[in-house]
Design an enzyme around this catalytic site. Structure first.
Site, PDB file in Angstrom:
ATOM      1  N   ILE A 150     -14.112  26.719  33.925  1.00 12.71           N
ATOM      2  CA  ILE A 150     -14.486  27.229  35.245  1.00 12.71           C
ATOM      3  C   ILE A 150     -13.972  28.645  35.441  1.00 12.71           C
ATOM      4  CG2 ILE A 150     -14.264  26.896  37.724  1.00 12.71           C
ATOM      5  CD1 ILE A 150     -13.903  23.919  37.204  1.00 12.71           C
TER       6      ILE A 150
ATOM      7  N   MET B 283      -2.685  33.039  35.446  1.00 10.30           N
ATOM      8  CA  MET B 283      -1.895  31.819  35.589  1.00 10.30           C
ATOM      9  C   MET B 283      -2.558  30.624  34.929  1.00 10.30           C
ATOM     10  SD  MET B 283       1.048  32.221  36.776  1.00 10.30           S
ATOM     11  CE  MET B 283       1.453  30.519  37.131  1.00 10.30           C
TER      12      MET B 283
ATOM     13  N   ASP C  11      -1.217  33.158  49.886  1.00  8.82           N
ATOM     14  CA  ASP C  11      -2.177  33.944  49.096  1.00  8.82           C
ATOM     15  C   ASP C  11      -3.603  33.614  49.509  1.00  8.82           C
ATOM     16  OD1 ASP C  11      -2.922  35.850  47.218  1.00  8.82           O
ATOM     17  OD2 ASP C  11      -3.017  34.398  45.574  1.00  8.82           O
TER      18      ASP C  11
END
Length: 251
Positions: free
Chosen positions: A10, A15, A128
């Site tokens: 995806i 990260m 975030d």
């Protein structure tokens, strides 16, 4: 991860990698966020993924992505299994359409705000929030919002060794001034980010964008956000809606 069959990639990023996968026993389609071994060697990265799993496990809300599992692969790579959202991000919508009509935007905002209210009630900050991690799907109804990526979330009452004093965490265009300069902050940092998201969704631009990080932060700290009419002349907005958005940017 033997119980999962990977279907597709995806997304990839700093990260880790996110896979679309199928649980072989239940046929449930899920998303798996995996931290590759080269990133897993840094214990702070592992702690961030653990924190995301812990935060999501406490947030059972229709507008927040559901977490199903957390574990380690045979190579000791940590992974988190979350709900797969079949849709597009608000970022993708804005890249295609530039801005969203008021009639469509307001129901999206209500869902985003309710998700963040629930997180704050459970003493969790997102830190975030941005269009990239706000998904819009047509399941179970049209324009249903799912907030993703609590990877830099913070338990309000919990001291986090992975977040050092003065460390800047988040995306500068959407962060509150306090986050940008490493000062203490609270739930209002997410309210500020919601304000930026709403501003951009309605006008097609973020309220503050300098030539670089420093100039962007200076604008946030020293200037009021431009009125909507100065950004998109000729387009009308409900006065109350604009006041709500600008108030979020004052917190």
């Amino acid at each position: 991860m033997n119980q999962y069959e990977v279907i597709d990639v995806i997304a990839t990023g700093g990260m880790g990698v996110v896979y679309k996968a199928r649980h072989t026993l239940t046929d449930r389609i899920v998303a798996i966020k995996l931290l590759p071994s080269e990133l897993a060697r840094d214990v702070s990265n592992v702690d961030r993924l653990k924190l995301e799993a812990k935060a999501l496990a406490q947030l059972n809300h229709p507008n927040i992505v559901t977490t199903f599992d957390f574990g380690f692969s045979s190579l000791q790579e940590p992974f988190i299994v979350i709900e797969y959202v079949d849709g597009e991000s608000l970022k993708e919508i804005l890249e295609r359409d530039v801005m969203v009509s008021v009639d469509r935007a307001v129901p999206l905002f209500v869902q985003i705000v309710d998700a963040m209210r629930f997180a704050h009630t459970n003493k969790i900050l997102h830190r975030d929030l941005k269009p990239h991690n706000i998904m819009v799907t047509n399941t179970p109804q049209i324009d249903h919002v799912k907030v993703l990526d609590f990877g830099v979330a913070k338990m309000i009452e919990e001291t986090q060794a992975i977040t050092r004093t003065g460390e800047v965490v988040g995306s500068p265009l959407y962060m509150s001034p306090e986050q940008c300069i490493g000062k203490p902050y609270d739930q209002r940092c997410d309210i500020y980010s919601v304000g930026v998201v709403m501003y951009e969704t309605l006008t097609g631009v973020v309220p503050y964008r300098g030539d670089n990080y420093i100039s962007t932060v200076h604008l946030k700290c020293s200037k009021l956000a431009p009125a909507f009419k100065d950004v998109v002349p000729g387009r009308t907005f409900p006065h109350e809606l604009e006041m709500i958005v600008l108030r979020c940017l004052e917190v």
